[in-house]
Design a protein around this motif. Structure first.
Motif, PDB file in Angstrom:
ATOM      1  N   LYS A  63       0.836  -1.200   0.000  1.00  8.77           N
ATOM      2  CA  LYS A  63       0.000   0.000   0.000  1.00  8.77           C
ATOM      3  C   LYS A  63       0.875   1.255   0.000  1.00  8.77           C
ATOM      4  O   LYS A  63       0.611   2.215  -0.733  1.00  8.77           O
ATOM      5  N   GLN A  64       1.923   1.239   0.808  1.00  7.87           N
ATOM      6  CA  GLN A  64       2.831   2.382   0.894  1.00  7.87           C
ATOM      7  C   GLN A  64       3.512   2.619  -0.453  1.00  7.87           C
ATOM      8  O   GLN A  64       3.679   3.764  -0.874  1.00  7.87           O
ATOM      9  N   GLU A  65       3.890   1.565  -1.130  1.00 10.69           N
ATOM     10  CA  GLU A  65       4.542   1.671  -2.437  1.00 10.69           C
ATOM     11  C   GLU A  65       3.586   2.299  -3.447  1.00 10.69           C
ATOM     12  O   GLU A  65       3.996   3.149  -4.250  1.00 10.69           O
ATOM     13  N   VAL A  66       2.319   1.907  -3.423  1.00 12.52           N
ATOM     14  CA  VAL A  66       1.319   2.475  -4.334  1.00 12.52           C
ATOM     15  C   VAL A  66       1.137   3.965  -4.048  1.00 12.52           C
ATOM     16  O   VAL A  66       1.097   4.781  -4.971  1.00 12.52           O
ATOM     17  N   VAL A  67       1.050   4.333  -2.780  1.00 13.90           N
ATOM     18  CA  VAL A  67       0.900   5.742  -2.409  1.00 13.90           C
ATOM     19  C   VAL A  67       2.137   6.529  -2.834  1.00 13.90           C
ATOM     20  O   VAL A  67       2.026   7.671  -3.284  1.00 13.90           O
ATOM     21  N   ASN A  68       3.306   5.942  -2.734  1.00 14.40           N
ATOM     22  CA  ASN A  68       4.530   6.610  -3.181  1.00 14.40           C
ATOM     23  C   ASN A  68       4.517   6.828  -4.690  1.00 14.40           C
ATOM     24  O   ASN A  68       5.049   7.823  -5.177  1.00 14.40           O
ATOM     25  N   MET A  69       3.927   5.896  -5.439  1.00 13.76           N
ATOM     26  CA  MET A  69       3.809   6.073  -6.892  1.00 13.76           C
ATOM     27  C   MET A  69       2.954   7.294  -7.205  1.00 13.76           C
ATOM     28  O   MET A  69       3.260   8.057  -8.129  1.00 13.76           O
ATOM     29  N   ILE A  70       1.883   7.479  -6.439  1.00 14.32           N
ATOM     30  CA  ILE A  70       1.020   8.642  -6.638  1.00 14.32           C
ATOM     31  C   ILE A  70       1.805   9.910  -6.327  1.00 14.32           C
ATOM     32  O   ILE A  70       1.749  10.889  -7.081  1.00 14.32           O
ATOM     33  N   ALA A  71       2.557   9.895  -5.239  1.00 14.44           N
ATOM     34  CA  ALA A  71       3.351  11.063  -4.854  1.00 14.44           C
ATOM     35  C   ALA A  71       4.419  11.377  -5.897  1.00 14.44           C
ATOM     36  O   ALA A  71       4.799  12.529  -6.067  1.00 14.44           O
ATOM     37  N   ALA A  72       4.875  10.355  -6.607  1.00 15.80           N
ATOM     38  CA  ALA A  72       5.893  10.554  -7.637  1.00 15.80           C
ATOM     39  C   ALA A  72       5.302  11.113  -8.928  1.00 15.80           C
ATOM     40  O   ALA A  72       6.040  11.467  -9.842  1.00 15.80           O
ATOM     41  N   GLY A  73       3.955  11.181  -8.995  1.00 15.57           N
ATOM     42  CA  GLY A  73       3.352  11.801 -10.162  1.00 15.57           C
ATOM     43  C   GLY A  73       2.574  10.892 -11.078  1.00 15.57           C
ATOM     44  O   GLY A  73       2.011  11.362 -12.059  1.00 15.57           O
ATOM     45  N   ARG A  74       2.537   9.614 -10.787  1.00 14.96           N
ATOM     46  CA  ARG A  74       1.759   8.708 -11.637  1.00 14.96           C
ATOM     47  C   ARG A  74       0.280   8.870 -11.338  1.00 14.96           C
ATOM     48  O   ARG A  74      -0.116   9.122 -10.213  1.00 14.96           O
ATOM     49  N   SER A  75      -0.550   8.691 -12.349  1.00 16.42           N
ATOM     50  CA  SER A  75      -1.986   8.838 -12.141  1.00 16.42           C
ATOM     51  C   SER A  75      -2.556   7.582 -11.497  1.00 16.42           C
ATOM     52  O   SER A  75      -2.028   6.473 -11.664  1.00 16.42           O
ATOM     53  N   VAL A  76      -3.641   7.771 -10.773  1.00 15.00           N
ATOM     54  CA  VAL A  76      -4.287   6.656 -10.085  1.00 15.00           C
ATOM     55  C   VAL A  76      -4.807   5.646 -11.109  1.00 15.00           C
ATOM     56  O   VAL A  76      -4.676   4.437 -10.928  1.00 15.00           O
ATOM     57  N   ALA A  77      -5.372   6.140 -12.210  1.00 14.42           N
ATOM     58  CA  ALA A  77      -5.897   5.246 -13.243  1.00 14.42           C
ATOM     59  C   ALA A  77      -4.786   4.376 -13.835  1.00 14.42           C
ATOM     60  O   ALA A  77      -4.980   3.176 -14.064  1.00 14.42           O
ATOM     61  N   ASP A  78      -3.630   4.978 -14.070  1.00  9.22           N
ATOM     62  CA  ASP A  78      -2.494   4.244 -14.629  1.00  9.22           C
ATOM     63  C   ASP A  78      -2.013   3.159 -13.662  1.00  9.22           C
ATOM     64  O   ASP A  78      -1.751   2.023 -14.055  1.00  9.22           O
ATOM     65  N   ILE A  79      -1.916   3.506 -12.395  1.00  6.63           N
ATOM     66  CA  ILE A  79      -1.473   2.536 -11.387  1.00  6.63           C
ATOM     67  C   ILE A  79      -2.473   1.400 -11.268  1.00  6.63           C
ATOM     68  O   ILE A  79      -2.096   0.227 -11.207  1.00  6.63           O
ATOM     69  N   ALA A  80      -3.764   1.751 -11.252  1.00  4.63           N
ATOM     70  CA  ALA A  80      -4.807   0.727 -11.127  1.00  4.63           C
ATOM     71  C   ALA A  80      -4.762  -0.250 -12.295  1.00  4.63           C
ATOM     72  O   ALA A  80      -4.872  -1.464 -12.111  1.00  4.63           O
ATOM     73  N   ARG A  81      -4.578   0.280 -13.502  1.00  2.60           N
ATOM     74  CA  ARG A  81      -4.490  -0.594 -14.685  1.00  2.60           C
ATOM     75  C   ARG A  81      -3.277  -1.506 -14.618  1.00  2.60           C
ATOM     76  O   ARG A  81      -3.362  -2.696 -14.884  1.00  2.60           O
ATOM     77  N   SER A  82      -2.141  -0.938 -14.258  1.00  5.60           N
ATOM     78  CA  SER A  82      -0.903  -1.727 -14.280  1.00  5.60           C
ATOM     79  C   SER A  82      -0.888  -2.800 -13.190  1.00  5.60           C
ATOM     80  O   SER A  82      -0.299  -3.861 -13.383  1.00  5.60           O
ATOM     81  N   LEU A  83      -1.536  -2.519 -12.043  1.00  2.71           N
ATOM     82  CA  LEU A  83      -1.526  -3.492 -10.949  1.00  2.71           C
ATOM     83  C   LEU A  83      -2.764  -4.378 -10.922  1.00  2.71           C
ATOM     84  O   LEU A  83      -2.809  -5.350 -10.168  1.00  2.71           O
ATOM     85  N   GLY A  84      -3.776  -4.018 -11.709  1.00  3.80           N
ATOM     86  CA  GLY A  84      -4.986  -4.821 -11.750  1.00  3.80           C
ATOM     87  C   GLY A  84      -5.836  -4.697 -10.497  1.00  3.80           C
ATOM     88  O   GLY A  84      -6.460  -5.670 -10.075  1.00  3.80           O
TER      89      GLY A  84
END
Length: 102
Positions: free
Chosen positions: A18-39
């Motif tokens: 969960k922390q890694e996902v939140v860090n991805m958001i903080a790094a600038g990735r969009s939530v939709a992109d993260i959701a797609r890539s992680l399923g």
């Protein structure tokens, strides 16, 4: 009554994931992109982010510091930008004047 085999089981995610996902958001990735890539669902990611920022029941161990600049810093940077743009414009005009006179 539903059969237990036909029910979907919920996936469990550990705190570090969960922390890694939140860090991805903080790094600038969009939530939709993260959701797609992680399923995983976008709503889950938004919930994790909200929990990390401390607005609801925090299940994450450490809140993520915001990556945004504070308002006072933002205003100071805007002021500095305006001043530098004004100096640049003055130098451009001066260059035009001196290049014509020679």
């Amino acid at each position: 009554m539903q059969n237990k085999k036909s029910q979907k089981s919920r996936r469990k995610y550990d705190v570090s994931f969960k922390q890694e996902v939140v860090n991805m958001i903080a790094a600038g990735r969009s939530v939709a992109d993260i959701a797609r890539s992680l399923g995983i669902g976008e709503n889950i990611i938004y919930r994790w982010r909200r929990q990390a920022l401390g607005s609801t029941n925090a299940t994450l161990s450490e809140p993520v510091p915001p990556s945004q600049v504070s308002l006072s810093e933002h205003l100071a940077l805007q002021k500095q930008l305006r001043e530098l743009e004004m100096e640049r414009d003055i130098l451009k005009k001066a260059l035009g004047i001196f290049s014509r006179s020679q």
